[in-house]
Design an enzyme around this catalytic site. Sequence first.
Site, PDB file in Angstrom:
ATOM      1  N   SER A 175      -4.008  -9.262  -0.533  1.00  0.00           N
ATOM      2  CA  SER A 175      -2.869  -9.265   0.378  1.00  0.00           C
ATOM      3  C   SER A 175      -2.090 -10.556   0.176  1.00  0.00           C
ATOM      4  O   SER A 175      -2.566 -11.503  -0.451  1.00  0.00           O
ATOM      5  CB  SER A 175      -3.330  -9.123   1.834  1.00  0.00           C
ATOM      6  OG  SER A 175      -4.122 -10.227   2.238  1.00  0.00           O
ATOM      7  N   ALA A 197       2.664  -4.985  -3.415  1.00  0.00           N
ATOM      8  CA  ALA A 197       2.883  -4.857  -4.851  1.00  0.00           C
ATOM      9  C   ALA A 197       1.784  -4.018  -5.486  1.00  0.00           C
ATOM     10  O   ALA A 197       0.666  -3.915  -4.966  1.00  0.00           O
ATOM     11  CB  ALA A 197       2.932  -6.235  -5.507  1.00  0.00           C
ATOM     12  N   PHE A 231      -3.832  -4.371  -6.503  1.00  0.00           N
ATOM     13  CA  PHE A 231      -2.998  -3.893  -5.401  1.00  0.00           C
ATOM     14  C   PHE A 231      -2.844  -5.008  -4.371  1.00  0.00           C
ATOM     15  O   PHE A 231      -3.829  -5.617  -3.951  1.00  0.00           O
ATOM     16  CB  PHE A 231      -3.631  -2.678  -4.714  1.00  0.00           C
ATOM     17  CG  PHE A 231      -3.511  -1.390  -5.487  1.00  0.00           C
ATOM     18  CD1 PHE A 231      -2.989  -1.356  -6.771  1.00  0.00           C
ATOM     19  CD2 PHE A 231      -3.927  -0.192  -4.921  1.00  0.00           C
ATOM     20  CE1 PHE A 231      -2.884  -0.173  -7.481  1.00  0.00           C
ATOM     21  CE2 PHE A 231      -3.823   1.002  -5.616  1.00  0.00           C
ATOM     22  CZ  PHE A 231      -3.302   1.015  -6.897  1.00  0.00           C
ATOM     23  N   GLU A 232      -1.619  -5.265  -3.964  1.00  0.00           N
ATOM     24  CA  GLU A 232      -1.311  -6.187  -2.867  1.00  0.00           C
ATOM     25  C   GLU A 232      -0.824  -5.333  -1.708  1.00  0.00           C
ATOM     26  O   GLU A 232       0.241  -4.719  -1.785  1.00  0.00           O
ATOM     27  CB  GLU A 232      -0.240  -7.190  -3.292  1.00  0.00           C
ATOM     28  CG  GLU A 232      -0.646  -8.117  -4.430  1.00  0.00           C
ATOM     29  CD  GLU A 232      -1.318  -9.388  -3.930  1.00  0.00           C
ATOM     30  OE1 GLU A 232      -1.383  -9.575  -2.692  1.00  0.00           O
ATOM     31  OE2 GLU A 232      -1.762 -10.193  -4.769  1.00  0.00           O
ATOM     32  N   ILE A 233      -1.596  -5.285  -0.612  1.00  0.00           N
ATOM     33  CA  ILE A 233      -1.358  -4.259   0.399  1.00  0.00           C
ATOM     34  C   ILE A 233      -0.575  -4.738   1.618  1.00  0.00           C
ATOM     35  O   ILE A 233      -0.134  -3.918   2.421  1.00  0.00           O
ATOM     36  CB  ILE A 233      -2.694  -3.643   0.868  1.00  0.00           C
ATOM     37  CG1 ILE A 233      -3.570  -4.697   1.556  1.00  0.00           C
ATOM     38  CG2 ILE A 233      -3.425  -3.011  -0.316  1.00  0.00           C
ATOM     39  CD1 ILE A 233      -4.803  -4.115   2.230  1.00  0.00           C
TER      40      ILE A 233
END
Length: 365
Positions: free
Chosen positions: A164, A168, A237-239
């Site tokens: 996080s 992205a 993954f950047e959530i």
Amino acid sequence: METMRAQNKGYNAEVLVVTYNRARKYVNDSSKFRILLSFGQHGRELITSELALRLLSSLSEEKSIPNVDLKSLNNILEKIVLKVVPMENLNGRKRVEDGDLCERRNGRGVDLNRNWSVDWGKKEKDYDPHEENPGTAPFSEPETQIMRKLSKSFDPHIWITVHSGMEALFMPYDHKNTTPDGLATHVMKSMLNDVNRLHCKDRCLVGSGGGSVGYLAHGTATDYMYDVMKVPMAFTFEIYGDKEASMKDCFRMFNPVDRTTFNRVINDWSAAFFTIFKMGPHWMDLVHFNSSKLESIDEYLEGYLIERSSRYGKRMEVLDLGMQEIRTYFRLFLLSSVLLMFMFCSRISKSKYATIRPIVSAVSL
């Protein structure tokens, strides 16, 4: 569920690994589509481990996800096996819970996402040891040793590490501003675009980590998984990220602080993972996935030529011979084309002559 442990110079670490595999007693893991997910690599990114727990509770049917019908996915879930690491950096998480809300490193101050071997140790001009300390050597940290061992034994088809700080969807590479060559890149990009459209409402950045995030990262897990472990599809993954948060308010920068946002993030990204479970095998088919790994045409040709080295000699001689064979086949192709064209033209000429001759002979003298 198992706990993996390792230690280095008096520093101990343990990582909990949860395996989801229906009909495990009857089907070997190697026969299924394998996905490895890692959460909580950085201590301050608490929301990522919350997502892992929700995902696992949904798979066990303890909790539901809006707009996701698990029963309709039964056939898909039968064909995959998941290994989930809910909290990769347990010691770093303890430091955050003790009050150091900006801590991303492990229990002895090393950034686990800079401790892998691909381009390890390189430092950019804005390098900050409090953020990106790569350790004394690649895999100096027990946590990365455990994850490397896990990835080698499991041999996943898809790897995703969840973070996080922003929204992205990243693919390799992190250490340079490029993406890999070949068809696999287009498939990975297509997959990320699908996830972005369906679950991120097109808010997420999509592309290589090094080309999209604004800085290069050296020694990352995703680059290692793709380049060394040859995982066909490797992602970061950047959530979640709060752009309005103060730089001093690390908790708010990396984690939602209200119930509505928390539920939205958890539900949207849980649904995204179920899309990956469902579509993963299909995406792999697009790059001619076989039961083990991907193989490019170049790799196939090179392997074919090298395999014949015992017959023709050294590798360079084999490659030269291969080029000679290609030239010979090309010349034969050209010669065949010329002959076919000549025969075709000759037949047309005869046909015209046969048609015209009766007309000429019928004319009176």
